[in-house]
Motif scaffolding. Structure first.
Motif, mmCIF file in Angstrom:
data_model
loop_
_atom_site.group_PDB
_atom_site.id
_atom_site.type_symbol
_atom_site.label_atom_id
_atom_site.label_comp_id
_atom_site.label_asym_id
_atom_site.label_seq_id
_atom_site.Cartn_x
_atom_site.Cartn_y
_atom_site.Cartn_z
ATOM 1 N N PRO A 136 8.912 8.092 -0.210
ATOM 2 C CA PRO A 136 8.887 8.402 -1.954
ATOM 3 C C PRO A 136 7.503 6.439 -1.845
ATOM 4 C CG PRO A 136 10.590 8.235 -2.069
ATOM 5 C CD PRO A 136 10.957 7.863 -0.780
ATOM 6 N N ASP A 137 6.165 6.768 -1.617
ATOM 7 C CA ASP A 137 5.703 5.562 -2.799
ATOM 8 C C ASP A 137 5.648 5.081 -3.418
ATOM 9 O OD1 ASP A 137 3.227 4.262 -2.046
ATOM 10 O OD2 ASP A 137 2.410 5.711 -2.759
ATOM 11 N N ALA A 138 5.461 3.645 -3.844
ATOM 12 C CA ALA A 138 5.251 3.851 -5.542
ATOM 13 C C ALA A 138 4.068 3.183 -5.670
ATOM 14 C CB ALA A 138 6.294 2.664 -5.545
ATOM 15 N N SER A 139 3.210 2.699 -4.894
ATOM 16 C CA SER A 139 1.949 1.940 -4.678
ATOM 17 C C SER A 139 0.879 2.279 -4.479
ATOM 18 C CB SER A 139 2.267 0.595 -3.831
ATOM 19 O OG SER A 139 1.712 2.293 -2.220
ATOM 20 N N ASN A 140 0.498 3.738 -4.837
ATOM 21 C CA ASN A 140 -0.976 4.361 -4.527
ATOM 22 C C ASN A 140 -0.968 4.608 -2.733
ATOM 23 O OD1 ASN A 140 -0.333 5.473 -7.477
ATOM 24 N ND2 ASN A 140 -1.620 3.783 -8.681
ATOM 25 N N GLY A 141 -0.166 4.034 -1.899
ATOM 26 C CA GLY A 141 -1.087 4.350 -0.635
ATOM 27 C C GLY A 141 -1.413 3.226 -0.170
ATOM 28 N N LEU A 142 -0.729 2.167 -0.954
ATOM 29 C CA LEU A 142 -1.141 0.578 -0.627
ATOM 30 C C LEU A 142 0.124 0.061 0.754
ATOM 31 C CD1 LEU A 142 -2.013 -2.139 -0.158
ATOM 32 C CD2 LEU A 142 -0.662 -2.582 -2.703
ATOM 33 N N MET A 143 1.833 1.146 -0.115
ATOM 34 C CA MET A 143 1.877 0.255 1.188
ATOM 35 C C MET A 143 1.837 0.837 2.895
ATOM 36 S SD MET A 143 5.586 -0.264 -0.871
ATOM 37 C CE MET A 143 6.039 -1.446 0.040
ATOM 38 N N ARG A 144 1.568 1.746 2.682
ATOM 39 C CA ARG A 144 0.985 2.838 4.002
ATOM 40 C C ARG A 144 -0.016 1.919 4.870
ATOM 41 N NH1 ARG A 144 1.051 9.326 4.556
ATOM 42 N NH2 ARG A 144 0.470 9.027 6.502
ATOM 43 N N HIS A 145 -1.002 2.096 3.331
ATOM 44 C CA HIS A 145 -2.069 1.175 4.210
ATOM 45 C C HIS A 145 -1.990 0.222 4.982
ATOM 46 C CE1 HIS A 145 -6.704 0.769 3.902
ATOM 47 N NE2 HIS A 145 -6.486 -0.467 3.847
ATOM 48 N N VAL A 146 -0.898 -0.923 4.717
ATOM 49 C CA VAL A 146 -0.130 -2.363 4.834
ATOM 50 C C VAL A 146 -0.137 -2.159 6.070
ATOM 51 C CG1 VAL A 146 0.635 -4.257 4.680
ATOM 52 C CG2 VAL A 146 -0.854 -3.207 3.356
ATOM 53 N N THR A 201 1.969 -8.208 -0.517
ATOM 54 C CA THR A 201 2.011 -6.693 -0.645
ATOM 55 C C THR A 201 3.253 -6.610 -1.937
ATOM 56 O OG1 THR A 201 1.818 -5.979 1.779
ATOM 57 C CG2 THR A 201 2.509 -4.354 0.006
ATOM 58 N N VAL A 202 4.345 -7.309 -1.174
ATOM 59 C CA VAL A 202 5.190 -6.300 -3.009
ATOM 60 C C VAL A 202 5.330 -7.909 -3.638
ATOM 61 C CG1 VAL A 202 7.688 -5.548 -1.152
ATOM 62 C CG2 VAL A 202 7.041 -8.673 -1.537
ATOM 63 N N ILE A 203 4.305 -9.000 -3.774
ATOM 64 C CA ILE A 203 3.892 -10.017 -4.349
ATOM 65 C C ILE A 203 2.713 -9.580 -5.754
ATOM 66 C CG2 ILE A 203 3.285 -12.186 -5.433
ATOM 67 C CD1 ILE A 203 4.668 -13.400 -3.407
ATOM 68 N N ALA A 204 2.118 -8.950 -4.846
ATOM 69 C CA ALA A 204 1.144 -7.920 -5.844
ATOM 70 C C ALA A 204 1.834 -6.959 -6.273
ATOM 71 C CB ALA A 204 -0.137 -7.300 -4.625
ATOM 72 N N LEU A 205 2.058 -5.993 -5.539
ATOM 73 C CA LEU A 205 2.913 -5.042 -6.908
ATOM 74 C C LEU A 205 3.900 -5.268 -7.728
ATOM 75 C CD1 LEU A 205 3.060 -2.500 -3.474
ATOM 76 C CD2 LEU A 205 1.873 -2.297 -5.470
ATOM 77 N N ALA A 246 -4.307 3.284 -11.688
ATOM 78 C CA ALA A 246 -4.067 1.474 -10.910
ATOM 79 C C ALA A 246 -4.907 1.722 -9.681
ATOM 80 C CB ALA A 246 -3.145 0.759 -10.967
ATOM 81 N N ARG A 247 -5.689 0.612 -8.688
ATOM 82 C CA ARG A 247 -6.641 0.832 -8.299
ATOM 83 C C ARG A 247 -6.265 -0.323 -6.944
ATOM 84 N NH1 ARG A 247 -11.013 3.168 -7.906
ATOM 85 N NH2 ARG A 247 -11.522 2.684 -6.389
ATOM 86 N N TRP A 248 -5.697 -0.227 -5.549
ATOM 87 C CA TRP A 248 -6.018 -1.204 -5.028
ATOM 88 C C TRP A 248 -6.620 -1.946 -3.450
ATOM 89 C CZ3 TRP A 248 -6.093 -0.217 0.033
ATOM 90 C CH2 TRP A 248 -5.471 1.300 0.156
ATOM 91 N N GLY A 249 -7.326 -2.491 -3.735
ATOM 92 C CA GLY A 249 -7.818 -3.481 -2.582
ATOM 93 C C GLY A 249 -7.021 -4.254 -1.569
ATOM 94 N N TYR A 250 -7.447 -3.948 -0.622
ATOM 95 C CA TYR A 250 -7.019 -4.839 1.344
ATOM 96 C C TYR A 250 -7.915 -6.209 1.621
ATOM 97 C CZ TYR A 250 -4.395 -4.665 5.837
ATOM 98 O OH TYR A 250 -4.265 -4.734 6.274
ATOM 99 N N ARG A 301 -13.569 -9.458 -1.403
ATOM 100 C CA ARG A 301 -13.240 -8.370 -0.846
ATOM 101 C C ARG A 301 -12.490 -7.343 -1.720
ATOM 102 N NH1 ARG A 301 -14.653 -8.982 5.667
ATOM 103 N NH2 ARG A 301 -17.255 -9.771 5.376
ATOM 104 N N ALA A 302 -10.896 -7.934 -1.502
ATOM 105 C CA ALA A 302 -9.789 -7.535 -2.152
ATOM 106 C C ALA A 302 -9.930 -7.053 -3.774
ATOM 107 C CB ALA A 302 -8.892 -7.962 -1.657
ATOM 108 N N ALA A 303 -10.133 -8.018 -4.355
ATOM 109 C CA ALA A 303 -10.718 -7.871 -5.826
ATOM 110 C C ALA A 303 -12.077 -6.779 -5.789
ATOM 111 C CB ALA A 303 -11.515 -8.818 -5.912
ATOM 112 N N ARG A 304 -13.144 -6.918 -5.237
ATOM 113 C CA ARG A 304 -13.979 -5.974 -5.166
ATOM 114 C C ARG A 304 -13.599 -4.184 -5.180
ATOM 115 N NH1 ARG A 304 -17.653 -6.270 -0.609
ATOM 116 N NH2 ARG A 304 -16.196 -5.211 0.251
ATOM 117 N N ASP A 305 -13.170 -4.459 -4.198
ATOM 118 C CA ASP A 305 -12.185 -3.118 -4.126
ATOM 119 C C ASP A 305 -11.309 -2.472 -5.086
ATOM 120 O OD1 ASP A 305 -13.586 -2.921 -1.281
ATOM 121 O OD2 ASP A 305 -12.554 -2.903 -0.690
ATOM 122 N N ALA A 306 -10.734 -3.126 -5.414
ATOM 123 C CA ALA A 306 -9.569 -2.752 -6.413
ATOM 124 C C ALA A 306 -10.552 -2.678 -7.936
ATOM 125 C CB ALA A 306 -8.846 -4.214 -6.642
#
Ligand code: FAD
Ligand code: FES
Ligand code: FES
Lengths: 275, 167
Positions: free
Chosen positions: A87-97, A128-132, A179-183, A268-273
């Motif tokens: 299950p995903d808690a991160s709106n797809g961030l963990m999968r992306h990472v 990643t886990v710190i950001a989350l 919530a939005r994320w950038g990477y 870049r990460a902040a912009r995408d978020a």
């Protein structure tokens, strides 16, 4: 390229593993996926008199949706995130990472717990886990405790884990739909460790923002000043000088080129978020 | 002190007493004389030693044999005659996917897994997915061409990429 001899135990329960590790002192080492430990043993970089194989401990494999959070057992392999099997808690961030580090054969065996416990400064799961805002569940001779992810790493390969302590799992609070994320990550080659990586998680509706820099020659850096400015509506593109100042203030002694690279991934990460 | 390990390797049960430090690559090559699995770097970066453990590719050199006690292991030897692997081998033959052949067993097993998992492959996706397998001879052009040719044949290629079907 062969390891020096060591003895081997394969505990069936967490309690037994804690006991064996505590009795072994510093010379006993937990083994999870082995994707960092075995290369270090092969190269004889990591001394180990005893290897304590955690892979048969069912309690470390548990993955649980807890309503407002998801608990990922320490033995959850990177590939399970990549394939969306958990299950995903991160709106797809963990999968992306997970899709973007190391190689499939490594991701099949390497685990999130092993990656965090190792605290390689350039590793991907840590920022990643710190950001989350994850909470790390730990078991040891004194019982269980929870360590906030941002307090876990004390330095390169140096964590808050005490003797005999085992990372049991990672509890990630679920992001709100708003919530939005950038990477953003810079590597010299696909799958290599990062030269720089930044992750931003921003939820303007809830006035929360967290921007973390990885591959920062030590513990990941949480950019609190940048987070506050973003929530006040600043555009990341306009904040390069402020980011650089915040990085300089961290006293990590970044080379000038590194400072430029880190500033770039953060923008870049902040912009995408926020866009 | 030696420890017992039992595995199913290419469909056969094997049991042995080994030193705990024995990695799966050495176990396959030295104990079982299965030498299709090659060892290059022995620290996880080159991919030459890639084998299947419980159906998934892993690096044999950084997998302790004793730690996967009870698992099912398949090496290139065990995939002889398997339809997808034969398609890949034919493609490597036809499209110059190898020169010295040292990296080839690892390339074939990683590519086999890729073609099983994905249906959207184009050249870039193949290059990204195969980036953990190093080749010191071919410059990769032939390898990518071979994998794309096999992908087209088995329906794993993205539709837009199909140019030159494998005969
Ligand atoms: C070629 C290659 C490329 C890689 N590239 C990247 C990359 O780009 N980014 C990245 O982040 N990682 C990368 N990795 C590392 C990979 O992510 C590993 O899987 C991970 O670092 C370690 O996880 P593991 O389960 O294999 O742990 P192991 O190797 O088994 O253990 C790692 C360390 O953690 C300790 N440990 C393990 N589990 C626990 C636990 N539950 N509690 C306490 N201590 C524990 C061990 O004692 C050991 O010190 C790469 C690895 C390889 C081989
Ligand atoms: S020999 Fe195993 S990855 Fe190189
Ligand atoms: S063909 Fe020689 S290493 Fe690839």
């Amino acid at each position: 390229m062969k390891p020096a001899p060591f003895s081997y135990v394969r505990p069936a329960s967490l309690e037994e593993a804690v006991r064996v590790l505590a009795a072994g002192g510093g010379a006993a080492r937990p083994l999870a996926g082995g994707q960092s430990l075995v290369p270090m043993l092969n190269l004889r970089l990591a001394p180990a008199e005893q290897v304590v194989d955690l892979t048969r401990i069912e309690a470390l494999r548990r993955v649980e949706d807890r309503g407002t959070s998801v608990f990922y057992g320490a033995l959850t392999p990177h590939a399970a995130f990549e394939d969306g099997k958990v299950p995903d808690a991160s709106n797809g961030l963990m999968r992306h990472v997970a899709e973007r580090f190391a190689f499939r054969a490594v991701r099949n065996r390497g685990t999130i717990g092993g990656a965090i416990a190792l605290a390689d400064p350039a590793a991907d799961w840590l920022p990643t886990v710190i950001a989350l805002g994850a909470r790390l569940h730990v078991a040891g001779p004194e019982g269980e405790r929870i360590i906030p992810a941002e307090e876990f790493v004390l330095g390169p390969y140096f964590t808050a884990l005490g003797e005999g302590e085992i990372l049991v799992g990672v509890e990630v609070p679920k992001l709100a739909a708003s919530a939005r994320w950038g990477y953003s990550k810079v590597t010299t080659k696909v799958g290599e460790y990062a030269e720089s990586m930044a992750i931003a998680v921003v939820d303007r509706a809830r006035r929360s923002a967290r921007i973390v820099l990885g591959a920062a020659d030590g513990a990941p850096i949480v950019l609190a000043d940048l987070a506050a400015r973003l929530l006040d509506g600043a555009r990341p593109e306009d904040l390069a000088a402020a980011i650089r100042a915040e990085l300089v203030a961290s006293e990590r002694d970044f080379a000038p080129a590194k400072l430029v690279m880190h500033t770039t991934t953060i923008v870049r990460a902040a912009r995408d978020a926020v866009s | 002190m030696k420890v017992p390990v039992s595995l199913t390797v290419n469909g056969e049960r094997v049991a042995a007493e080994i030193e705990p430090r024995t990695h799966l690559g050495d176990f396959l090559r030295d104990h079982l004389r299965l030498t299709a699995t090659h060892l290059g770097c022995e620290h996880g970066v080159c991919g030459a030693c890639t084998v299947l453990v419980n159906g998934e590719p892993v690096r044999a050199c950084i997998t302790l044999a004793v730690s996967i006690d009870g698992a099912e292991v398949k090496t290139l030897e065990g995939l002889q005659g398997e339809a997808l692997m034969e398609t890949l081998k034919a493609a490597f033959h036809e499209k110059h996917g190898l020169q010295c052949g040292f990296c080839t067993p690892g390339m074939l097993i990683s590519a086999w897994d890729l073609l099983k998992r994905r249906r959207d492959l184009d050249e870039r996706a193949v290059r990204v997915a195969m980036s953990g397998n190093l080749c010191r001879c071919t410059g990769y052009q032939g390898i990518v061409r071979s994998i794309m040719a096999a992908a087209e044949k088995v329906g794993a290629a993205a539709p837009s990429t199909i140019k030159e079907p494998l005969r």
